[in-house]
Design an enzyme around this catalytic site. Structure first.
Site, short mmCIF file in Angstrom:
data_model
loop_
_atom_site.label_atom_id
_atom_site.label_comp_id
_atom_site.label_asym_id
_atom_site.label_seq_id
_atom_site.Cartn_x
_atom_site.Cartn_y
_atom_site.Cartn_z
N CYS A 2 48.97 -31.10 -7.71
CA CYS A 2 49.23 -29.66 -7.14
C CYS A 2 50.92 -29.44 -7.21
CB CYS A 2 49.06 -29.85 -5.64
SG CYS A 2 47.43 -30.12 -4.89
N ARG A 50 46.27 -26.08 -6.70
CA ARG A 50 45.61 -27.22 -6.39
C ARG A 50 44.96 -27.92 -7.59
NH1 ARG A 50 40.30 -29.36 -3.02
NH2 ARG A 50 41.13 -31.53 -2.73
N GLY A 80 50.70 -34.34 -4.26
CA GLY A 80 50.93 -35.87 -4.38
C GLY A 80 49.83 -36.37 -3.87
N GLU A 81 50.01 -37.63 -3.42
CA GLU A 81 49.00 -38.79 -2.85
C GLU A 81 49.63 -39.76 -2.03
OE1 GLU A 81 46.00 -38.24 -3.58
OE2 GLU A 81 46.14 -37.28 -5.70
N ASP A 104 43.78 -36.60 2.30
CA ASP A 104 44.94 -37.22 2.72
C ASP A 104 46.02 -36.20 3.13
OD1 ASP A 104 45.27 -36.43 -0.13
OD2 ASP A 104 46.88 -37.68 -0.34
N ILE A 294 48.77 -44.61 -27.80
CA ILE A 294 49.32 -43.81 -28.53
C ILE A 294 49.97 -44.31 -29.70
CG2 ILE A 294 51.49 -43.75 -27.26
CD1 ILE A 294 51.72 -40.84 -28.03
N SER A 381 50.17 -45.74 -14.76
CA SER A 381 51.51 -45.85 -15.75
C SER A 381 52.10 -47.20 -15.34
CB SER A 381 52.27 -44.54 -15.85
OG SER A 381 53.39 -45.23 -16.52
N GLY A 382 52.67 -47.72 -16.19
CA GLY A 382 53.42 -48.88 -16.09
C GLY A 382 55.10 -48.62 -15.94
#
Length: 617
Positions: A2, A50, A80-81, A104, A294, A381-382
């Site tokens: 969002c 959203r 966010g989360e 959430d 990639i 992602s790392g």
């Protein structure tokens, strides 16, 4: 994930400005392509775009909540989360709250109702949001602890304008795209000063900060920041606790109501996240993780070792995929395409300013995310493991460690982070770049929390860790957020979980590098889930194209700028140096003639034109 925006003006009724709020909200359409909403009440207006991830039907925003009196008392626009929302929901239900959605977002809203301004301390996640307290007539802006999600604001005489990105604020006619010395310094130097923004009058909410606006004024407070705490765990306990944290973090972050994938480079960090996600999904009887890597169609030759990249990624990617059997996808990019002007403008519009370093990384990341988005809405992602566990070369180079400046600006990799050589010496002197860098670094050191009685090396390495976690990582998180959200992709960063960051920050350096390697604790904690080739692999950054076609395309654009008397960047450049650069051979390693100077000059020119920037100095 969002995009959010809003306007608070205590001297106006926002219903009369609905068209402006709509324009501000529309700027966030890429961040939230699935739905939109506007909520207006008296002096405040909230906008939301959203990207539906959790509770696809019930999580629409802005969202209001009632409690006991059955009257609406709070409203939120949220990005966010929150990964621990299920646990918080159970606790809130026990305390008498009733929920009408599975999202959430509603948990965050009701957490505020229950605990007031202290609620943010209970949240685990990446988020940026605004809550309007109807009874108190106050606006609360909140940002996550590590600053994974962005949130900007612009104070006015009677309130504030805010947004996930500067473009939302710039869409309001009372804000202009003016940039002074402070903003241009932030563009030209590889330093992101916490709280600063590029445009005059604009600020960024600090990581771990809450700002409250009401009729009495403004109240700012930090609900989280790094602290120095004595580490008492043994080496074995430190390794096992790190693994336990990683297991819990990844288990929480694979929760999604839409397909989830991982970004796999073949490096230690992304391989750990991918392997753990695969393990957790299979244990839950779910389909194995989809992974994406990639590469470039043609480097112009075979891979060439340089000062920061010792090995190509592809063989290591294949090693992990063979081991965990992930559903793997390799995305091949055309190097010359990365210098395309249209793609450059997509990157600049996503950022709202030109990239300050390694220009080809931004469009390549944009294209990677664009391809990933065709298959998934959420990726793991790392990112940030190097800052957390000390993975970069400058953590282990004596010259960088002892330098009186940011370690990434030393000779180890400094030439890759310097885009200033082509700019006029008069401009650089006017901006006082050396003084700016010196003062900025001194401020960062002064902030660093220290333990009494620490050895000199532990004190210094804590300082190095702190500046990486509060300055360097913010640039990378910005890159990740803007490039992913520009195509409607949510990227989660498990290594930014604040519990892991806090714990690793306080591990003594001799323990953190106990086997003489970078990221020793991380390697030891995950050796059993990785191929030996990856466990032993030396750090190799995100790939940058070595194909001469990219630099040739960049040179052509630079030549066009130099022939255009109306090009806004020309007065800022040392035009003699630019001409010399264009006469130099492609691929020169001289810092003065590196392509990064051209990348910044070309990007700055495009930005100045597109945003009609007024340079205010």
């Amino acid at each position: 994930m969002c995009g959010i925006t809003g306007w608070l003006s205590y001297n106006q009724h926002m219903e009369g400005h609905r068209n402006i709020i709509q324009k501000m909200t529309d700027t966030m359409s890429n961040r939230g392509p699935d739905a939109q909403g506007i909520w207006i009440d008296g002096p405040v207006a909230l906008g939301h775009r959203r990207l539906s991830i959790i509770d696809l039907e019930g999580g629409r925003q802005p969202m209001t909540a009632k409690y006991k009196s059955n009257k609406e008392i709070v409203v939120i626009t949220y990005s966010g989360e929150v990964y621990n929302f299920k646990e918080l929901r159970i606790e809130l239900e026990y305390r008498g709250h009733h929920f009408s959605t599975l999202s959430d977002t509603e948990v965050v809203l009701r957490a505020y109702i229950e605990w007031g301004i202290d609620f943010a301390e209970k949240l685990n996640g990446m988020y940026a949001f605004a809550i309007w307290d109807i009874h108190q007539q106050s606006l609360i802006l909140v940002r996550d602890r590590m600053g994974v999600k962005p949130l900007y604001y612009y104070q006015t005489g009677d309130g504030v304008i805010f947004g996930s990105e500067p473009k939302a604020i710039l869409a309001n006619p009372i804000v202009s795209a003016r940039v002074s010395e402070e903003g241009l310094r932030e563009i030209l130097e590889m330093v992101k000063t916490p709280g600063h923004a590029i445009f005059d009058g604009m600020r960024e909410i600090l990581p771990g900060e809450i700002i409250i606006f009401n009729r009495q004024g403004v109240n700012q407070r930090r609900y989280w920041k790094l602290e120095a705490i004595e580490h008492t765990d043994s080496l074995g306990k430190t390794i096992s606790h790190t693994r336990d944290l990683l297991e819990d973090i990844v288990e929480k972050q694979i929760l999604s109501d839409v397909p989830i994938c991982s970004l796999l480079s073949g490096g230690l960090d992304s391989s750990i996240i991918t392997a753990l996600a695969s393990k957790k999904l299979l244990e839950s009887q779910k389909e194995n993780i989809n992974s994406f890597s990639i590469d470039f169609a043609d480097h112009g030759s075979q891979f060439v070792v340089d000062s920061v990249r010792g090995t190509p990624d592809a063989p290591f990617v294949h090693d992990l995929v063979s081991m965990i059997k992930s559903n793997h996808n390799e995305i091949i990019l055309n190097s010359s395409e990365l210098a395309d002007n249209d793609l450059r403008m997509k990157v600049i519009r996503a950022l709202d300013f030109p990239p300050a370093f390694w220009g080809d990384m931004w469009p390549s990341l944009y294209r990677l995310f664009e391809e990933v988005r065709k298959h998934s809405k959420v990726a793991l992602s790392g990112e940030s493991a190097d800052e957390v566990f000390g993975g970069y070369r400058w953590f282990h180079d004596p010259e960088s460690i002892n330098a009186n400046t940011y370690p990434w600006l030393t000779s180890v990799t400094g030439k890759y982070f310097d885009g200033k050589p082509l700019f006029s010496l008069n401009l650089l002197n006017k901006l006082k770049m050396n003084e700016f860098l010196k003062d900025n670094y001194a401020q960062a050191l002064a902030e660093t929390p220290l333990l009494s009685g620490e050895s000199d090396i532990d004190k210094r390495m804590r300082q190095i860790s702190y500046v990486n976690l509060t300055r360097f990582v913010q640039t990378l998180l910005d890159r990740k957020d803007r490039m992913s959200m520009a195509v409607g992709l949510e990227v989660r960063v498990p290594f930014c979980d604040h519990r892991l960051v806090e714990y690793a920050f306080n591990i003594p350096w001799n323990m953190k590098s106990f086997d003489g390697r970078e990221k020793s604790i991380l390697r030891a904690a995950t050796r059993d889930i990785l191929p030996a080739s990856i466990s032993k692999r030396v750090k190799s950054p995100y790939p940058s194209t070595q194909d001469p076609a990219y630099e040739n395309a960049l040179r052509n654009t630079m030549s066009e700028i130099m022939l255009d008397n109306q090009a806004p960047v020309r007065p800022l450049l040392d035009q003699k140096l630019v001409s010399e650069k264009l006469s130099f051979s492609v691929g020169s390693n001289s810092p003065m003639y590196s392509r990064m100077g051209m990348e910044l000059a070309v990007g700055l020119n495009s930005w100045l034109k597109e945003y009609k920037v007024e340079l205010n100095f």
